[in-house]
Design a protein around this motif. Structure first.
Motif, PDB file in Angstrom:
ATOM      1  N   LYS A   1       0.820  -1.227   0.000  1.00 56.18           N
ATOM      2  CA  LYS A   1       0.000   0.000   0.000  1.00 56.18           C
ATOM      3  C   LYS A   1       0.850   1.272   0.000  1.00 56.18           C
ATOM      4  CE  LYS A   1      -4.377  -1.643   1.524  1.00 56.18           C
ATOM      5  NZ  LYS A   1      -4.076  -3.059   1.500  1.00 56.18           N
ATOM      6  N   THR A   2       2.119   1.134   0.362  1.00 52.62           N
ATOM      7  CA  THR A   2       2.977   2.325   0.425  1.00 52.62           C
ATOM      8  C   THR A   2       4.212   2.122  -0.455  1.00 52.62           C
ATOM      9  OG1 THR A   2       4.259   1.432   2.250  1.00 52.62           O
ATOM     10  CG2 THR A   2       2.314   2.714   2.844  1.00 52.62           C
ATOM     11  N   PHE A   3       4.897   3.217  -0.753  1.00 50.70           N
ATOM     12  CA  PHE A   3       6.124   3.113  -1.550  1.00 50.70           C
ATOM     13  C   PHE A   3       7.146   2.230  -0.843  1.00 50.70           C
ATOM     14  CE2 PHE A   3       4.786   7.282  -3.544  1.00 50.70           C
ATOM     15  CZ  PHE A   3       4.631   6.764  -4.826  1.00 50.70           C
ATOM     16  N   ASP A   4       7.182   2.302   0.490  1.00 52.40           N
ATOM     17  CA  ASP A   4       8.161   1.488   1.224  1.00 52.40           C
ATOM     18  C   ASP A   4       7.871   0.001   1.102  1.00 52.40           C
ATOM     19  OD1 ASP A   4       9.580   3.657   1.932  1.00 52.40           O
ATOM     20  OD2 ASP A   4       8.608   3.923   3.890  1.00 52.40           O
ATOM     21  N   GLU A   5       6.597  -0.343   1.071  1.00 54.91           N
ATOM     22  CA  GLU A   5       6.244  -1.771   0.950  1.00 54.91           C
ATOM     23  C   GLU A   5       6.449  -2.282  -0.478  1.00 54.91           C
ATOM     24  OE1 GLU A   5       2.569  -1.696   4.170  1.00 54.91           O
ATOM     25  OE2 GLU A   5       2.170  -2.252   2.131  1.00 54.91           O
ATOM     26  N   TYR A   6       6.379  -1.380  -1.437  1.00 52.48           N
ATOM     27  CA  TYR A   6       6.452  -1.770  -2.852  1.00 52.48           C
ATOM     28  C   TYR A   6       7.914  -2.031  -3.219  1.00 52.48           C
ATOM     29  CZ  TYR A   6       5.370  -1.664  -7.891  1.00 52.48           C
ATOM     30  OH  TYR A   6       5.212  -1.986  -9.222  1.00 52.48           O
ATOM     31  N   ILE A   7       8.198  -3.256  -3.610  1.00 54.70           N
ATOM     32  CA  ILE A   7       9.582  -3.654  -3.912  1.00 54.70           C
ATOM     33  C   ILE A   7       9.881  -3.414  -5.399  1.00 54.70           C
ATOM     34  CG2 ILE A   7      11.107  -5.683  -4.050  1.00 54.70           C
ATOM     35  CD1 ILE A   7       9.237  -6.738  -1.616  1.00 54.70           C
ATOM     36  N   GLY A   8      11.120  -2.998  -5.696  1.00 58.32           N
ATOM     37  CA  GLY A   8      11.566  -2.861  -7.092  1.00 58.32           C
ATOM     38  C   GLY A   8      11.120  -1.555  -7.740  1.00 58.32           C
ATOM     39  N   GLN A   9      11.365  -1.438  -9.052  1.00 57.95           N
ATOM     40  CA  GLN A   9      11.025  -0.233  -9.844  1.00 57.95           C
ATOM     41  C   GLN A   9      11.568   1.015  -9.132  1.00 57.95           C
ATOM     42  OE1 GLN A   9       9.828  -1.009 -12.706  1.00 57.95           O
ATOM     43  NE2 GLN A   9       8.962  -3.009 -12.319  1.00 57.95           N
ATOM     44  N   THR A  10      12.820   0.917  -8.674  1.00 57.43           N
ATOM     45  CA  THR A  10      13.359   1.926  -7.762  1.00 57.43           C
ATOM     46  C   THR A  10      13.334   3.346  -8.325  1.00 57.43           C
ATOM     47  OG1 THR A  10      14.797   0.158  -7.076  1.00 57.43           O
ATOM     48  CG2 THR A  10      15.309   2.323  -6.184  1.00 57.43           C
ATOM     49  N   SER A  11      13.813   3.515  -9.574  1.00 55.43           N
ATOM     50  CA  SER A  11      13.888   4.901 -10.062  1.00 55.43           C
ATOM     51  C   SER A  11      12.488   5.448 -10.342  1.00 55.43           C
ATOM     52  CB  SER A  11      14.804   5.008 -11.281  1.00 55.43           C
ATOM     53  OG  SER A  11      14.387   4.097 -12.251  1.00 55.43           O
ATOM     54  N   LEU A  12      11.599   4.587 -10.804  1.00 57.31           N
ATOM     55  CA  LEU A  12      10.216   5.017 -11.028  1.00 57.31           C
ATOM     56  C   LEU A  12       9.574   5.447  -9.707  1.00 57.31           C
ATOM     57  CD1 LEU A  12       7.371   5.180 -12.254  1.00 57.31           C
ATOM     58  CD2 LEU A  12       7.349   2.719 -12.445  1.00 57.31           C
ATOM     59  N   LYS A  13       9.846   4.659  -8.650  1.00 56.37           N
ATOM     60  CA  LYS A  13       9.287   4.978  -7.336  1.00 56.37           C
ATOM     61  C   LYS A  13       9.784   6.335  -6.835  1.00 56.37           C
ATOM     62  CE  LYS A  13      10.148   1.994  -4.089  1.00 56.37           C
ATOM     63  NZ  LYS A  13      10.337   0.766  -3.299  1.00 56.37           N
ATOM     64  N   GLU A  14      11.094   6.568  -7.040  1.00 52.26           N
ATOM     65  CA  GLU A  14      11.668   7.850  -6.587  1.00 52.26           C
ATOM     66  C   GLU A  14      11.007   9.007  -7.335  1.00 52.26           C
ATOM     67  OE1 GLU A  14      13.497   8.282  -3.894  1.00 52.26           O
ATOM     68  OE2 GLU A  14      13.155   6.130  -3.745  1.00 52.26           O
ATOM     69  N   ALA A  15      10.831   8.836  -8.661  1.00 50.04           N
ATOM     70  CA  ALA A  15      10.209   9.901  -9.456  1.00 50.04           C
ATOM     71  C   ALA A  15       8.773  10.141  -8.986  1.00 50.04           C
ATOM     72  CB  ALA A  15      10.239   9.517 -10.936  1.00 50.04           C
ATOM     73  N   LEU A  16       8.058   9.056  -8.716  1.00 53.77           N
ATOM     74  CA  LEU A  16       6.658   9.201  -8.289  1.00 53.77           C
ATOM     75  C   LEU A  16       6.542   9.850  -6.916  1.00 53.77           C
ATOM     76  CD1 LEU A  16       4.992   5.856  -9.451  1.00 53.77           C
ATOM     77  CD2 LEU A  16       4.546   8.149 -10.334  1.00 53.77           C
ATOM     78  N   LYS A  17       7.490   9.513  -6.031  1.00 56.86           N
ATOM     79  CA  LYS A  17       7.460  10.110  -4.684  1.00 56.86           C
ATOM     80  C   LYS A  17       7.541  11.628  -4.782  1.00 56.86           C
ATOM     81  CE  LYS A  17       9.646   6.527  -1.885  1.00 56.86           C
ATOM     82  NZ  LYS A  17      10.894   6.149  -1.213  1.00 56.86           N
ATOM     83  N   ILE A  18       8.436  12.097  -5.681  1.00 53.79           N
ATOM     84  CA  ILE A  18       8.597  13.554  -5.865  1.00 53.79           C
ATOM     85  C   ILE A  18       7.305  14.155  -6.424  1.00 53.79           C
ATOM     86  CG2 ILE A  18       9.898  15.353  -7.130  1.00 53.79           C
ATOM     87  CD1 ILE A  18      11.847  14.037  -5.365  1.00 53.79           C
ATOM     88  N   THR A  19       6.759  13.485  -7.453  1.00 52.93           N
ATOM     89  CA  THR A  19       5.528  13.995  -8.079  1.00 52.93           C
ATOM     90  C   THR A  19       4.407  14.105  -7.046  1.00 52.93           C
ATOM     91  OG1 THR A  19       6.189  12.804 -10.059  1.00 52.93           O
ATOM     92  CG2 THR A  19       3.939  13.603 -10.008  1.00 52.93           C
ATOM     93  N   VAL A  20       4.254  13.049  -6.239  1.00 54.89           N
ATOM     94  CA  VAL A  20       3.189  13.039  -5.231  1.00 54.89           C
ATOM     95  C   VAL A  20       3.428  14.135  -4.186  1.00 54.89           C
ATOM     96  CG1 VAL A  20       2.245  11.672  -3.302  1.00 54.89           C
ATOM     97  CG2 VAL A  20       2.551  10.610  -5.543  1.00 54.89           C
ATOM     98  N   ALA A  21       4.689  14.225  -3.710  1.00 53.62           N
ATOM     99  CA  ALA A  21       4.989  15.220  -2.669  1.00 53.62           C
ATOM    100  C   ALA A  21       4.746  16.634  -3.189  1.00 53.62           C
ATOM    101  CB  ALA A  21       6.437  15.052  -2.190  1.00 53.62           C
ATOM    102  N   ALA A  22       5.136  16.878  -4.479  1.00 58.68           N
ATOM    103  CA  ALA A  22       4.956  18.221  -5.046  1.00 58.68           C
ATOM    104  C   ALA A  22       3.468  18.554  -5.169  1.00 58.68           C
ATOM    105  CB  ALA A  22       5.644  18.311  -6.409  1.00 58.68           C
TER     106      ALA A  22
END
Ligand code: ADE
Length: 355
Positions: free
Chosen positions: A40-61
């Motif tokens: 349910k969270t980015f931390d629980e979601y394994i793999g797709q590391t660079s995509l996850k980092e990009a999405l975290k920024i998009t969501v936070a912004a």
């Protein structure tokens, strides 16, 4: 965040069961199980590391600006977690998500109904978005761009167009075939991301996470054995966990180690590279009947009794990615690694290309 599934979700066509264990597409039998273990969270979601980092920024912004998230397009082979990731994005935004798929949006009123039911900030997830028909696409354009629906009333000379505003929402589209998306639709997604096959180590982490949720004991080597036969795909890894778990329970004490995983998987006829009987038949056919290729996909499909689309969408992505099969302008060719893997002699000393 909750996942809202109205009756439009039930219209999503589900693939018929055949031998779904090593197929990355979603089957009816996966649904409840997948929902119960979805991260349910980015931390629980394994793999797709660079995509996850990009999405975290998009969501936070978007959260910092108090704005709706831009429309997102996820593309890549089936089973890699596009729906799961959309759910994670919704959870992190703190909004609801409505999940449907393009084949369920056949009539204009299907898409209009969903768009009108959305509340401000909500996420609409459309799976297999490359299969949207033209009418549905055209309804979607003004909705995505300016958040209104163009409705027509009356007949011929008295026809009137009404512009009905709808709340701002985020569309997350998912497709296994980005190339089949129409240009105008693709251009309306602010953010486009590709999902990659998982490494064996990442899949091993997925296996350990799933066994932990299911209360199945597994050691490091057992997890790795399942992971390396999972075709780079978490959906397959999770299915194998269930099947190997059953085998371990019935034949042994329920705990999975390397030996038990190997035994269980060879009973299921899944080899060390994760190939199943269809994959091996396909490769052997090209080697034995066509001298390694190239040979056209139609010829292969007719010879092994599968349809071209199943071969292209289901079997080929992993065989191509793993380097066992090659696509050339004159047809499909097997690689020296495939000869070696299947026990044929080859003079070539090329590197195997498996993860
Ligand atoms: N189950 C399926 N995909 C997963 C992922 N990427 N991370 C964790 N669990 C999963």
């Amino acid at each position: 965040m909750s996942i809202i599934s109205d009756d439009f979700e039930n219209k999503t066509p589900i693939k018929k069961e055949k031998n779904p264990i090593t197929k990355a597409e979603s089957f009816e039998s996966d649904k409840n199980f997948e929902n119960s273990i979805r991260p349910k969270t980015f931390d629980e979601y394994i793999g797709q590391t660079s995509l996850k980092e990009a999405l975290k920024i998009t969501v936070a912004a978007a959260k910092k600006r108090n704005q709706t998230l831009d429309h997102l397009l996820f593309y890549g082979p089936p089973g890699l977690g596009k729906t799961t990731l959309a759910g994670v994005v919704a959870e992190q935004m703190g909004v609801d998500i409505k999940i449907t798929s393009a084949p369920a949006l056949e009539r204009p009123r299907d898409i209009i109904g969903i768009l009108m039911s959305l509340k401000g900030g909500e996420i609409l997830f459309i799976d297999e978005i490359h299969r949207l028909n033209r009418v549905a696409e055209e309804i979607l354009y003004p909705a995505m761009e300016d958040f209104y629906l163009d409705m027509t009333t009356g007949k011929s000379q008295t026809v009137k167009t009404l512009r009905i505003p709808i709340p701002k929402f985020t569309l997350i589209g998912a497709t296994t075939k980005a190339g089949e998306l129409s240009g105008p639709l693709r251009d309306r997604f602010g953010i486009v991301h590709r999902l990659e096959f998982y490494s064996t180590q990442e899949l091993s982490d997925v296996v350990k996470r799933t066994t932990n949720i299911l209360n199945i004991k597994i050691d490091e080597k057992g997890a790795y054995e399942i992971a390396r036969r999972s075709r780079g795909t978490p959906r397959i890894a999770n299915r194998l966990v269930k099947r190997v778990g059953d085998y371990a329970l019935v034949k042994f004490s329920g705990q999975i180690d390397e030996e038990i995983a190997k035994d269980a998987l060879s009973t299921l006829k899944i080899d060390e590279f994760g190939l199943d009987t269809t994959d091996r038949t396909l490769l052997k056919l090209i080697i034995e009947k066509y001298d390694g290729g190239p040979v056209g996909i139609e010829t292969i499909a007719a010879a092994i009794g599968e349809d071209v689309r199943t071969l292209e969408d289901v079997c080929e992505p992993y065989l191509l990615q793993s380097g066992l099969l090659q696509r050339t302008p004159r047809g499909r060719k097997v690689s020296p690694a495939a000869y070696r893997h299947l026990g044929y002699k080859t003079t070539c000393n090329c590197q195997q290309n498996l993860f």
